[in-house]
Design an enzyme around this catalytic site. Structure first.
Site, short mmCIF file in Angstrom:
data_model
loop_
_atom_site.label_atom_id
_atom_site.label_comp_id
_atom_site.label_asym_id
_atom_site.label_seq_id
_atom_site.Cartn_x
_atom_site.Cartn_y
_atom_site.Cartn_z
N HIS A 33 -7.55 3.00 4.74
CA HIS A 33 -7.36 1.94 3.75
C HIS A 33 -6.24 2.32 2.78
O HIS A 33 -6.47 2.98 1.78
CB HIS A 33 -8.65 1.67 2.99
CG HIS A 33 -8.59 0.47 2.09
ND1 HIS A 33 -9.70 -0.22 1.69
CD2 HIS A 33 -7.54 -0.18 1.51
CE1 HIS A 33 -9.34 -1.22 0.90
NE2 HIS A 33 -8.03 -1.20 0.78
N GLU A 51 -8.26 -6.60 4.97
CA GLU A 51 -8.98 -6.67 3.70
C GLU A 51 -9.17 -8.09 3.17
O GLU A 51 -10.14 -8.37 2.48
CB GLU A 51 -8.28 -5.82 2.63
CG GLU A 51 -9.12 -5.68 1.37
CD GLU A 51 -8.55 -4.71 0.37
OE1 GLU A 51 -9.18 -4.52 -0.69
OE2 GLU A 51 -7.48 -4.14 0.62
N HIS A 102 -14.83 -6.99 -2.33
CA HIS A 102 -14.44 -8.03 -3.29
C HIS A 102 -15.55 -9.08 -3.37
O HIS A 102 -15.34 -10.26 -3.07
CB HIS A 102 -13.10 -8.65 -2.88
CG HIS A 102 -11.96 -7.69 -3.02
ND1 HIS A 102 -11.26 -7.54 -4.20
CD2 HIS A 102 -11.39 -6.84 -2.13
CE1 HIS A 102 -10.32 -6.63 -4.03
NE2 HIS A 102 -10.39 -6.18 -2.79
N HIS A 161 -13.86 0.32 -0.86
CA HIS A 161 -13.68 0.97 -2.18
C HIS A 161 -14.90 0.78 -3.10
O HIS A 161 -14.88 0.00 -4.05
CB HIS A 161 -12.37 0.58 -2.87
CG HIS A 161 -11.99 -0.86 -2.87
ND1 HIS A 161 -12.82 -1.88 -3.27
CD2 HIS A 161 -10.81 -1.45 -2.56
CE1 HIS A 161 -12.18 -3.03 -3.19
NE2 HIS A 161 -10.96 -2.80 -2.77
N ASN A 221 -15.58 -0.58 -6.90
CA ASN A 221 -14.47 -1.43 -7.32
C ASN A 221 -14.57 -2.81 -6.68
O ASN A 221 -14.85 -2.94 -5.49
CB ASN A 221 -13.14 -0.77 -6.95
CG ASN A 221 -12.91 0.51 -7.75
OD1 ASN A 221 -12.47 0.47 -8.89
ND2 ASN A 221 -13.25 1.64 -7.15
N ASP A 223 -8.74 9.17 -6.85
CA ASP A 223 -7.43 9.36 -7.48
C ASP A 223 -7.52 9.65 -8.96
O ASP A 223 -6.51 9.84 -9.63
CB ASP A 223 -6.55 8.12 -7.25
CG ASP A 223 -7.10 6.87 -7.92
OD1 ASP A 223 -8.30 6.84 -8.25
OD2 ASP A 223 -6.33 5.90 -8.09
N ASP A 233 -6.02 3.81 -0.82
CA ASP A 233 -5.75 2.45 -1.31
C ASP A 233 -4.38 2.38 -1.99
O ASP A 233 -4.19 1.65 -2.97
CB ASP A 233 -6.84 1.99 -2.28
CG ASP A 233 -6.87 0.47 -2.46
OD1 ASP A 233 -6.30 -0.24 -1.62
OD2 ASP A 233 -7.45 0.00 -3.45
N ALA A 280 -4.37 -2.38 -9.39
CA ALA A 280 -3.75 -2.89 -8.17
C ALA A 280 -3.46 -1.75 -7.20
O ALA A 280 -2.32 -1.37 -6.94
CB ALA A 280 -2.46 -3.64 -8.50
N GLY A 281 -4.52 -1.17 -6.68
CA GLY A 281 -4.37 -0.06 -5.75
C GLY A 281 -4.05 1.23 -6.48
O GLY A 281 -4.04 1.30 -7.71
#
Length: 379
Positions: A51, A119, A184, A205, A208, A237, A263, A298-299
Protein backbone atom coordinates in the site's frame (compact mmCIF):
# COMPACT_ATOMS: atom_id res chain seq x y z
CA UNK A 1 26.53 -17.31 -4.20
CA UNK A 2 26.98 -18.00 -0.50
CA UNK A 3 26.08 -15.46 2.19
CA UNK A 4 28.17 -16.67 5.11
CA UNK A 5 27.95 -16.20 8.87
CA UNK A 6 24.85 -13.99 8.81
CA UNK A 7 21.89 -13.67 11.11
CA UNK A 8 19.36 -15.33 8.80
CA UNK A 9 15.66 -14.47 9.11
CA UNK A 10 13.86 -17.80 8.98
CA UNK A 11 10.42 -18.98 7.99
CA UNK A 12 9.62 -19.21 11.70
CA UNK A 13 9.93 -15.42 11.97
CA UNK A 14 13.14 -15.60 14.01
CA UNK A 15 16.85 -15.06 13.38
CA UNK A 16 19.45 -17.82 13.48
CA UNK A 17 23.17 -17.78 12.72
CA UNK A 18 24.13 -19.51 9.50
CA UNK A 19 24.69 -19.35 5.75
CA UNK A 20 22.28 -18.62 2.91
CA UNK A 21 22.71 -20.17 -0.53
CA UNK A 22 21.62 -18.71 -3.86
CA UNK A 23 21.59 -20.56 -7.17
CA UNK A 24 20.06 -19.39 -10.49
CA UNK A 25 18.27 -16.48 -8.89
CA UNK A 26 16.57 -18.62 -6.24
CA UNK A 27 17.24 -19.50 -2.62
CA UNK A 28 18.92 -22.90 -2.64
CA UNK A 29 19.85 -25.74 -0.29
CA UNK A 30 23.47 -25.48 -1.38
CA UNK A 31 25.53 -23.46 -3.85
CA UNK A 32 29.04 -22.44 -4.83
CA UNK A 33 30.55 -19.28 -6.23
CA UNK A 34 30.91 -15.77 -4.84
CA UNK A 35 30.95 -15.46 -1.07
CA UNK A 36 29.65 -12.58 1.02
CA UNK A 37 30.85 -12.25 4.59
CA UNK A 38 27.70 -11.37 6.53
CA UNK A 39 29.25 -11.44 9.99
CA UNK A 40 27.18 -9.21 12.32
CA UNK A 41 24.67 -8.53 9.52
CA UNK A 42 20.94 -9.29 9.45
CA UNK A 43 19.99 -11.26 6.33
CA UNK A 44 16.34 -10.64 5.54
CA UNK A 45 13.93 -11.01 2.61
CA UNK A 46 13.40 -7.94 0.48
CA UNK A 47 10.48 -5.89 1.78
CA UNK A 48 7.01 -5.93 0.19
CA UNK A 49 4.90 -2.77 0.24
CA UNK A 50 1.26 -3.55 -0.55
CA UNK A 51 0.00 0.00 0.00
CA UNK A 52 1.81 3.03 -1.36
CA UNK A 53 0.71 5.49 -4.00
CA UNK A 54 3.77 7.31 -5.20
CA UNK A 55 7.34 8.50 -4.63
CA UNK A 56 10.08 10.69 -6.15
CA UNK A 57 7.57 12.83 -8.03
CA UNK A 58 5.76 9.96 -9.75
CA UNK A 59 2.37 8.45 -8.95
CA UNK A 60 0.95 5.04 -9.83
CA UNK A 61 -2.15 6.87 -11.04
CA UNK A 62 -0.08 8.80 -13.59
CA UNK A 63 -0.84 5.74 -15.68
CA UNK A 64 2.49 5.65 -17.51
CA UNK A 65 5.23 3.00 -17.73
CA UNK A 66 7.78 5.66 -16.74
CA UNK A 67 5.93 6.38 -13.48
CA UNK A 68 5.92 2.73 -12.42
CA UNK A 69 9.55 2.30 -13.45
CA UNK A 70 10.79 5.36 -11.53
CA UNK A 71 8.81 4.31 -8.45
CA UNK A 72 10.12 0.74 -8.72
CA UNK A 73 13.71 1.96 -8.98
CA UNK A 74 13.38 4.13 -5.87
CA UNK A 75 11.72 1.35 -3.89
CA UNK A 76 14.41 -1.18 -4.78
CA UNK A 77 17.19 1.21 -3.74
CA UNK A 78 15.54 1.26 -0.32
CA UNK A 79 15.33 -2.50 0.06
CA UNK A 80 11.70 -2.86 -1.08
CA UNK A 81 11.93 -5.56 -3.73
CA UNK A 82 8.25 -6.26 -4.45
CA UNK A 83 5.50 -3.67 -4.79
CA UNK A 84 1.71 -3.61 -4.93
CA UNK A 85 0.93 0.09 -5.46
CA UNK A 86 -2.44 1.58 -4.59
CA UNK A 87 -4.86 3.46 -6.80
CA UNK A 88 -7.03 6.37 -5.70
CA UNK A 89 -10.69 7.27 -6.11
CA UNK A 90 -11.18 8.08 -9.79
CA UNK A 91 -13.78 7.38 -12.46
CA UNK A 92 -14.04 3.91 -13.94
CA UNK A 93 -12.64 5.24 -17.20
CA UNK A 94 -9.56 6.68 -15.50
CA UNK A 95 -9.01 3.56 -13.41
CA UNK A 96 -9.31 1.40 -16.52
CA UNK A 97 -6.44 3.29 -18.16
CA UNK A 98 -4.34 3.16 -14.97
CA UNK A 99 -4.85 -0.58 -14.61
CA UNK A 100 -4.22 -1.33 -18.28
CA UNK A 101 -0.91 0.47 -17.94
CA UNK A 102 0.00 -1.73 -14.98
CA UNK A 103 -1.07 -4.89 -16.82
CA UNK A 104 1.25 -4.08 -19.72
CA UNK A 105 4.18 -3.05 -17.53
CA UNK A 106 7.37 -5.06 -18.05
CA UNK A 107 9.45 -5.62 -14.93
CA UNK A 108 12.84 -4.70 -16.35
CA UNK A 109 14.11 -2.37 -13.63
CA UNK A 110 13.59 -1.86 -9.93
CA UNK A 111 11.23 -3.66 -7.58
CA UNK A 112 8.92 -6.26 -9.09
CA UNK A 113 5.32 -5.17 -9.63
CA UNK A 114 3.31 -8.02 -8.12
CA UNK A 115 -0.17 -6.51 -7.82
CA UNK A 116 -2.50 -3.56 -7.42
CA UNK A 117 -4.23 -2.34 -4.29
CA UNK A 118 -7.56 -0.83 -5.44
CA UNK A 119 -8.18 1.66 -2.63
CA UNK A 120 -11.06 3.54 -4.22
CA UNK A 121 -13.80 4.30 -5.19
CA UNK A 122 -15.99 2.01 -3.02
CA UNK A 123 -15.63 4.09 0.16
CA UNK A 124 -17.77 6.29 2.38
CA UNK A 125 -18.14 10.01 1.90
CA UNK A 126 -17.94 10.54 5.66
CA UNK A 127 -14.46 9.02 5.94
CA UNK A 128 -13.09 9.89 2.51
CA UNK A 129 -9.84 11.29 3.94
CA UNK A 130 -7.66 12.41 1.03
CA UNK A 131 -9.81 10.60 -1.57
CA UNK A 132 -11.65 12.66 -4.20
CA UNK A 133 -15.37 12.81 -3.28
CA UNK A 134 -16.37 13.45 -6.89
CA UNK A 135 -15.77 9.82 -7.83
CA UNK A 136 -16.94 7.94 -4.75
CA UNK A 137 -19.10 5.00 -5.86
CA UNK A 138 -21.13 2.32 -4.08
CA UNK A 139 -19.51 -1.15 -4.20
CA UNK A 140 -20.23 -2.62 -7.62
CA UNK A 141 -19.12 -6.19 -8.40
CA UNK A 142 -19.63 -5.81 -12.14
CA UNK A 143 -17.52 -2.65 -12.18
CA UNK A 144 -14.82 -4.45 -10.21
CA UNK A 145 -14.85 -7.35 -12.67
CA UNK A 146 -14.39 -4.96 -15.59
CA UNK A 147 -11.48 -3.27 -13.84
CA UNK A 148 -9.91 -6.59 -12.90
CA UNK A 149 -10.07 -7.62 -16.55
CA UNK A 150 -8.36 -4.36 -17.56
CA UNK A 151 -5.72 -5.05 -14.91
CA UNK A 152 -5.02 -8.51 -16.25
CA UNK A 153 -5.89 -9.98 -12.86
CA UNK A 154 -3.35 -7.84 -11.00
CA UNK A 155 -5.79 -6.44 -8.43
CA UNK A 156 -4.89 -8.24 -5.19
CA UNK A 157 -6.81 -6.00 -2.76
CA UNK A 158 -10.07 -4.10 -3.14
CA UNK A 159 -11.23 -1.66 -0.48
CA UNK A 160 -14.83 -1.06 0.58
CA UNK A 161 -16.84 0.73 3.24
CA UNK A 162 -19.16 -2.05 4.47
CA UNK A 163 -21.95 0.30 5.56
CA UNK A 164 -22.50 1.56 2.00
CA UNK A 165 -25.33 0.31 -0.22
CA UNK A 166 -24.53 -3.01 -1.86
CA UNK A 167 -21.37 -3.67 0.18
CA UNK A 168 -22.44 -7.00 1.67
CA UNK A 169 -23.62 -8.29 -1.70
CA UNK A 170 -20.29 -7.16 -3.16
CA UNK A 171 -18.39 -9.20 -0.59
CA UNK A 172 -20.44 -12.31 -1.38
CA UNK A 173 -19.80 -11.98 -5.10
CA UNK A 174 -16.04 -11.31 -5.14
CA UNK A 175 -14.66 -12.76 -1.89
CA UNK A 176 -13.22 -15.80 -3.69
CA UNK A 177 -11.60 -13.66 -6.39
CA UNK A 178 -9.79 -10.91 -4.47
CA UNK A 179 -8.84 -9.94 -0.92
CA UNK A 180 -11.43 -7.51 0.49
CA UNK A 181 -10.32 -4.78 2.86
CA UNK A 182 -12.45 -2.45 4.99
CA UNK A 183 -11.35 1.13 4.42
CA UNK A 184 -12.45 4.76 4.62
CA UNK A 185 -15.46 3.65 6.60
CA UNK A 186 -17.77 4.87 9.36
CA UNK A 187 -18.99 1.33 10.09
CA UNK A 188 -19.89 0.29 13.62
CA UNK A 189 -18.81 -2.99 15.22
CA UNK A 190 -21.82 -5.04 14.08
CA UNK A 191 -21.54 -3.91 10.45
CA UNK A 192 -17.80 -4.58 10.34
CA UNK A 193 -18.29 -7.97 11.99
CA UNK A 194 -20.88 -8.93 9.39
CA UNK A 195 -18.49 -7.92 6.62
CA UNK A 196 -15.76 -10.11 8.11
CA UNK A 197 -18.17 -12.98 8.65
CA UNK A 198 -19.16 -12.77 4.99
CA UNK A 199 -15.58 -12.90 3.75
CA UNK A 200 -13.71 -9.59 4.10
CA UNK A 201 -10.38 -10.26 5.81
CA UNK A 202 -8.26 -7.12 5.77
CA UNK A 203 -8.26 -3.56 7.15
CA UNK A 204 -6.63 -0.64 5.35
CA UNK A 205 -4.34 1.68 7.38
CA UNK A 206 -5.79 0.73 10.77
CA UNK A 207 -7.05 3.66 12.89
CA UNK A 208 -7.00 6.05 9.95
CA UNK A 209 -10.22 6.98 8.10
CA UNK A 210 -12.41 4.99 10.51
CA UNK A 211 -14.06 5.53 13.90
CA UNK A 212 -11.71 5.21 16.88
CA UNK A 213 -11.72 2.17 19.15
CA UNK A 214 -13.89 3.15 22.12
CA UNK A 215 -14.97 1.18 25.16
CA UNK A 216 -18.66 1.28 24.18
CA UNK A 217 -18.17 1.48 20.44
CA UNK A 218 -15.28 -0.79 19.36
CA UNK A 219 -16.06 -0.28 15.66
CA UNK A 220 -13.98 -1.74 12.82
CA UNK A 221 -10.91 -2.05 15.04
CA UNK A 222 -12.70 -4.16 17.63
CA UNK A 223 -14.36 -6.32 14.99
CA UNK A 224 -11.02 -6.92 13.28
CA UNK A 225 -9.38 -7.88 16.56
CA UNK A 226 -12.19 -10.37 17.24
CA UNK A 227 -11.73 -12.17 13.91
CA UNK A 228 -8.46 -14.12 13.72
CA UNK A 229 -8.66 -14.32 9.91
CA UNK A 230 -8.31 -10.54 9.54
CA UNK A 231 -4.96 -8.84 8.89
CA UNK A 232 -4.48 -5.12 9.44
CA UNK A 233 -2.25 -2.51 7.84
CA UNK A 234 -0.22 -0.18 10.03
CA UNK A 235 1.69 2.98 9.05
CA UNK A 236 4.69 3.43 11.34
CA UNK A 237 5.87 6.79 10.03
CA UNK A 238 5.43 8.59 13.36
CA UNK A 239 2.53 10.65 11.97
CA UNK A 240 -0.37 8.28 11.38
CA UNK A 241 -0.20 6.40 14.70
CA UNK A 242 1.37 7.20 18.08
CA UNK A 243 4.13 4.82 19.25
CA UNK A 244 1.96 3.66 22.15
CA UNK A 245 -0.81 2.85 19.68
CA UNK A 246 1.63 0.81 17.59
CA UNK A 247 2.81 -1.17 20.61
CA UNK A 248 -0.77 -1.71 21.78
CA UNK A 249 -1.72 -2.94 18.31
CA UNK A 250 0.91 -5.66 18.57
CA UNK A 251 -0.58 -6.72 21.91
CA UNK A 252 -4.06 -6.81 20.37
CA UNK A 253 -3.29 -8.49 17.04
CA UNK A 254 0.11 -10.16 17.41
CA UNK A 255 2.84 -10.02 14.79
CA UNK A 256 1.14 -12.67 12.60
CA UNK A 257 -1.68 -10.29 11.63
CA UNK A 258 -0.01 -6.88 11.21
CA UNK A 259 1.24 -5.59 7.88
CA UNK A 260 3.53 -2.58 7.72
CA UNK A 261 2.78 -0.22 4.84
CA UNK A 262 4.17 3.18 3.88
CA UNK A 263 1.09 4.74 2.19
CA UNK A 264 3.60 7.10 0.58
CA UNK A 265 2.69 9.88 -1.86
CA UNK A 266 4.87 11.50 -4.52
CA UNK A 267 6.87 13.71 -2.12
CA UNK A 268 8.49 10.58 -0.69
CA UNK A 269 12.18 10.90 -1.50
CA UNK A 270 11.86 14.62 -2.28
CA UNK A 271 11.85 17.96 -0.44
CA UNK A 272 9.03 19.94 1.15
CA UNK A 273 6.67 21.71 -1.22
CA UNK A 274 3.45 21.46 -3.20
CA UNK A 275 2.42 18.13 -4.69
CA UNK A 276 -0.73 16.25 -5.72
CA UNK A 277 -2.47 13.04 -4.69
CA UNK A 278 -5.50 11.68 -6.48
CA UNK A 279 -5.87 14.95 -8.39
CA UNK A 280 -5.92 17.04 -5.20
CA UNK A 281 -3.31 19.56 -4.04
CA UNK A 282 -1.10 18.48 -1.15
CA UNK A 283 1.25 20.52 1.02
CA UNK A 284 4.31 18.77 2.47
CA UNK A 285 6.18 20.12 5.49
CA UNK A 286 8.72 17.90 7.20
CA UNK A 287 7.28 14.42 7.58
CA UNK A 288 3.63 15.51 7.21
CA UNK A 289 1.57 15.66 3.99
CA UNK A 290 -1.88 17.29 4.11
CA UNK A 291 -4.54 18.31 1.62
CA UNK A 292 -3.89 21.99 0.95
CA UNK A 293 -7.57 22.97 1.18
CA UNK A 294 -8.97 20.66 3.87
CA UNK A 295 -5.94 19.82 5.97
CA UNK A 296 -6.58 16.05 6.00
CA UNK A 297 -3.49 13.84 6.20
CA UNK A 298 -2.68 12.82 2.63
CA UNK A 299 -0.50 9.75 2.84
CA UNK A 300 3.05 9.61 4.12
CA UNK A 301 6.35 10.97 2.85
CA UNK A 302 8.52 8.01 3.82
CA UNK A 303 9.23 4.55 2.47
CA UNK A 304 8.60 1.15 4.04
CA UNK A 305 12.21 0.58 5.10
CA UNK A 306 12.19 3.85 7.02
CA UNK A 307 8.89 2.85 8.63
CA UNK A 308 10.49 -0.41 9.71
CA UNK A 309 13.47 1.43 11.22
CA UNK A 310 11.21 3.85 13.08
CA UNK A 311 9.08 1.01 14.42
CA UNK A 312 12.16 -0.73 15.84
CA UNK A 313 14.25 2.23 16.98
CA UNK A 314 11.60 4.64 18.22
CA UNK A 315 8.48 2.57 18.81
CA UNK A 316 10.27 -0.37 20.44
CA UNK A 317 8.80 -3.06 18.19
CA UNK A 318 11.04 -6.17 18.32
CA UNK A 319 13.19 -6.44 15.20
CA UNK A 320 12.00 -9.91 14.23
CA UNK A 321 8.36 -8.81 14.52
CA UNK A 322 8.99 -5.72 12.40
CA UNK A 323 10.73 -7.77 9.69
CA UNK A 324 7.83 -10.23 9.69
CA UNK A 325 5.32 -7.39 9.24
CA UNK A 326 7.23 -5.93 6.28
CA UNK A 327 8.08 -9.16 4.44
CA UNK A 328 6.21 -12.37 5.28
CA UNK A 329 2.84 -10.94 6.24
CA UNK A 330 2.27 -8.68 3.21
CA UNK A 331 3.40 -11.46 0.88
CA UNK A 332 0.96 -13.86 2.51
CA UNK A 333 -1.87 -11.34 2.34
CA UNK A 334 -1.68 -10.90 -1.43
CA UNK A 335 -0.93 -14.53 -2.22
CA UNK A 336 2.71 -14.33 -3.33
CA UNK A 337 4.37 -16.00 -0.35
CA UNK A 338 5.19 -19.07 -2.44
CA UNK A 339 7.73 -16.91 -4.31
CA UNK A 340 8.47 -13.85 -2.17
CA UNK A 341 8.61 -12.64 1.41
CA UNK A 342 10.87 -15.38 2.78
CA UNK A 343 14.23 -17.09 2.43
CA UNK A 344 13.10 -20.70 2.00
CA UNK A 345 14.66 -22.79 -0.78
CA UNK A 346 12.89 -22.26 -4.09
CA UNK A 347 11.83 -18.68 -3.44
CA UNK A 348 13.10 -15.77 -5.50
CA UNK A 349 16.44 -14.59 -4.12
CA UNK A 350 15.44 -11.05 -3.16
CA UNK A 351 17.64 -10.45 -0.14
CA UNK A 352 18.68 -7.42 1.91
CA UNK A 353 21.56 -7.31 4.38
CA UNK A 354 21.31 -4.79 7.22
CA UNK A 355 23.90 -3.77 9.79
CA UNK A 356 23.18 -3.32 13.49
CA UNK A 357 21.97 0.23 12.82
CA UNK A 358 19.54 -1.20 10.22
CA UNK A 359 21.40 0.54 7.40
CA UNK A 360 21.44 -1.36 4.10
CA UNK A 361 24.78 -2.99 3.26
CA UNK A 362 23.70 -5.25 0.40
CA UNK A 363 20.69 -5.49 -1.90
CA UNK A 364 20.39 -8.70 -3.90
CA UNK A 365 17.66 -8.90 -6.53
CA UNK A 366 16.94 -12.25 -8.12
CA UNK A 367 20.42 -13.40 -7.13
CA UNK A 368 22.24 -10.33 -8.48
CA UNK A 369 24.10 -7.94 -6.17
CA UNK A 370 22.78 -4.42 -6.83
CA UNK A 371 24.23 -2.69 -3.77
CA UNK A 372 27.26 -3.51 -1.66
CA UNK A 373 29.77 -1.65 0.52
CA UNK A 374 31.85 -1.26 -2.65
CA UNK A 375 28.98 0.01 -4.81
CA UNK A 376 26.25 2.46 -3.83
CA UNK A 377 23.81 0.96 -6.32
CA UNK A 378 24.14 -1.02 -9.55
CA UNK A 379 21.16 -1.43 -11.84
Amino acid sequence: MIIKNGKIFGENGQFSDGDLYIENGKIAISASGEEIDATDLYVIPGLTDIHFHACVGYDFCDGTPEAIEKMAEYELKNGITTICPASMTFSEEQLTDIFKNAASYENKKGATLVGINMEGPFISMEKKGAQNPEYIHNPDAEMFERLQKAAGGLIKLVDIAPETEGAMEFIEKVKDKVRISLAHTAADYDTAKEAFDRGANHVTHLYNAMPPFAHRAPGVIGAACDNENVMVELICDGVHSHPVTVRTTFKMFGDDRIIFISDSMMACGLEDGQYTLGGQDVTVKGNVATLTKEGNIAGSVTNLMNCLRKAVKEMKVPLASAIKCATMNPAKAIGIYDQYGGLAPGKVADVVLLDKNLDIQYIIKEGNILKSPQHSFIR
